[in-house]
Design an enzyme around this catalytic site. Structure first.
Site, PDB file in Angstrom:
ATOM      1  N   GLU A 137      -4.621   2.368 -25.272  1.00  0.00           N
ATOM      2  CA  GLU A 137      -4.377   3.003 -26.517  1.00  0.00           C
ATOM      3  C   GLU A 137      -3.289   2.330 -27.364  1.00  0.00           C
ATOM      4  OE1 GLU A 137      -5.479   6.234 -23.588  1.00  0.00           O
ATOM      5  OE2 GLU A 137      -4.730   4.355 -23.588  1.00  0.00           O
ATOM      6  N   SER A 144      -0.307  -3.158  16.670  1.00  0.00           N
ATOM      7  CA  SER A 144       0.393  -1.854  17.467  1.00  0.00           C
ATOM      8  C   SER A 144       1.682  -2.123  18.458  1.00  0.00           C
ATOM      9  CB  SER A 144      -0.746  -1.049  18.670  1.00  0.00           C
ATOM     10  OG  SER A 144      -1.013  -2.257  19.280  1.00  0.00           O
TER      11      SER A 144
END
Length: 382
Positions: A59, A238
């Site tokens: 805008e 991990s």
């Protein structure tokens, strides 16, 4: 104008706003892609789109580009104008100050900080508001942004490449290259629109990938290439086995290594973390599920970091896990016109499928030739 003429006009200008919003496909993350046009007396007087995070919203960009007095104009916006102060001031206030008399929005903003409040502020200022114009098309601009705010999870894509007989690599792991250069170039677009690219430690140790966006391979305007940012690179690791000299740590942008809270402990675990931090990575430790990193928690973590769309580029084990856990929204599969044989490695490792009634059903959304390869886009059936 008749009601039908107004509807046709609204759809015409909204379609143009959506085209503008699409220009931010690779650069607005974590913000939504938004386009805006200003129309007065049936004529386009301004247009704009959100180009990059921290820059003017659509805008504001449109207001700044106006070639005529905006007072009395209609603003067509693909997303509800924001009503809160973020990195930039509220767009509602800017539209009100500019003197627009009507705002047409394709959809309500799913962000609870905005949702409905922007429309309310505009109406309270005496501005007519119309909504739900080409809503489905506008939603397609921001599927990840919408999902993140509604569910707390990003949109998940799983990218795979295979031969015509469903194989991804030879038995010895040799895989470069199954698909052709056009398909590999096409992958850059999926990477560029993603907030994060996720791989597993197995793929990293085997292939040492860069997982970056090669801007020169993006078939977009040069001016837009300047706004393309590198997605977050995520390694599911991990035990923190990622080498400190891995290529993934040498690229611009951030790399996040996700390890296990159970498997990383004590002085040795702390030393691994410090080594990766020293190499420029971020490290996060999460819980496990069935002796594997919890993929649901991983995705929640990424959503909390503002990730809208994530792309899995990984091996068959991780690909099978994320699919069977129901976490995949979209599969992007490149199928090459080649055969690798029954000894070659499969596309995915899917456990527990012993009977035909256990098959996983997909809906094919699109097929498209990319060079000599076939690109298939599919979704999971509900």
């Amino acid at each position: 104008m008749t009601t039908q003429a107004i509807q046709q006009s609204d759809q015409h200008w909204m379609a143009h706003a959506i085209e503008l919003g699409n220009k931010g496909l690779y650069s607005t993350d974590p913000n939504p892609r938004v386009g805006c046009v200003l129309v007065k007396n049936g004529l386009l007087i301004a247009e704009g789109w959100h180009q990059k995070t921290g820059g003017p919203h659509a805008e504001i960009a449109a207001i700044q580009s106006a070639t005529d007095n905006i007072a009395g104009a209609t603003a067509y916006v693909t997303l509800e104008p924001c009503s809160h102060q973020g990195r930039t001031p509220p767009c509602c206030d800017a539209l009100i100050k500019a003197g627009v008399t009507r705002v047409v929005a394709a959809m309500e903003d799913p962000n609870p900080q905005v949702s409905g409040q922007g429309f309310e502020r505009l109406r309270n200022a005496g501005i007519e508001v119309a909504t739900n114009i080409l809503q489905a098309e506008a939603e397609a601009l921001n599927p990840g942004f919408i999902k993140r705010h509604k569910t707390g999870l990003p949109l998940v894509r799983l990218k795979l490449a295979m031969s015509l007989d469903g194989r991804t690599a030879m038995a010895n792991g040799e895989s470069q290259w199954i698909t052709g250069p056009d398909a590999r170039q096409d992958v850059q677009k999926w990477r560029a629109r993603s907030s994060a690219i996720i791989t597993g430690i197995g793929s990293l140790l085997k292939d040492d990938p860069q997982l970056n966006v090669r801007r020169d391979d993006l078939a977009i305007e040069v001016a837009q290439q300047a706004f393309v940012r590198q997605p977050l690179r995520v390694v599911l690791d991990s035990q923190l086995r990622t080498p400190v000299d891995a290529k993934i740590l040498q690229q611009p942008g951030n790399t996040l290594i996700i390890g296990s809270q159970i498997k990383i402990s004590g002085p040795a675990g702390l030393e691994k973390q410090q080594q990766l931090l020293g190499a420029g990575a971020e490290v996060a430790l999460i819980q496990e599920h069935n002796q594997q990193l919890d993929l649901q928690k991983t995705l929640h973590l990424l959503a909390q970091r503002g990730c809208n769309e994530v792309l899995f580029e990984c091996g068959s084990t991780l690909a099978g896990s994320v699919l069977q856990q129901g976490l995949v929204d979209e599969l992007v599969i490149y199928m090459a016109p080649t055969l690798l044989g029954h000894n070659a490695q499969p596309l995915m490792k899917l456990l527990g499928l012993d009977h035909i009634d256990q098959q996983i059903q997909l809906d094919i959304q699109q097929t498209h030739m990319v060079g000599k390869d076939l690109r298939i886009i599919a979704t999971m059936q509900p």
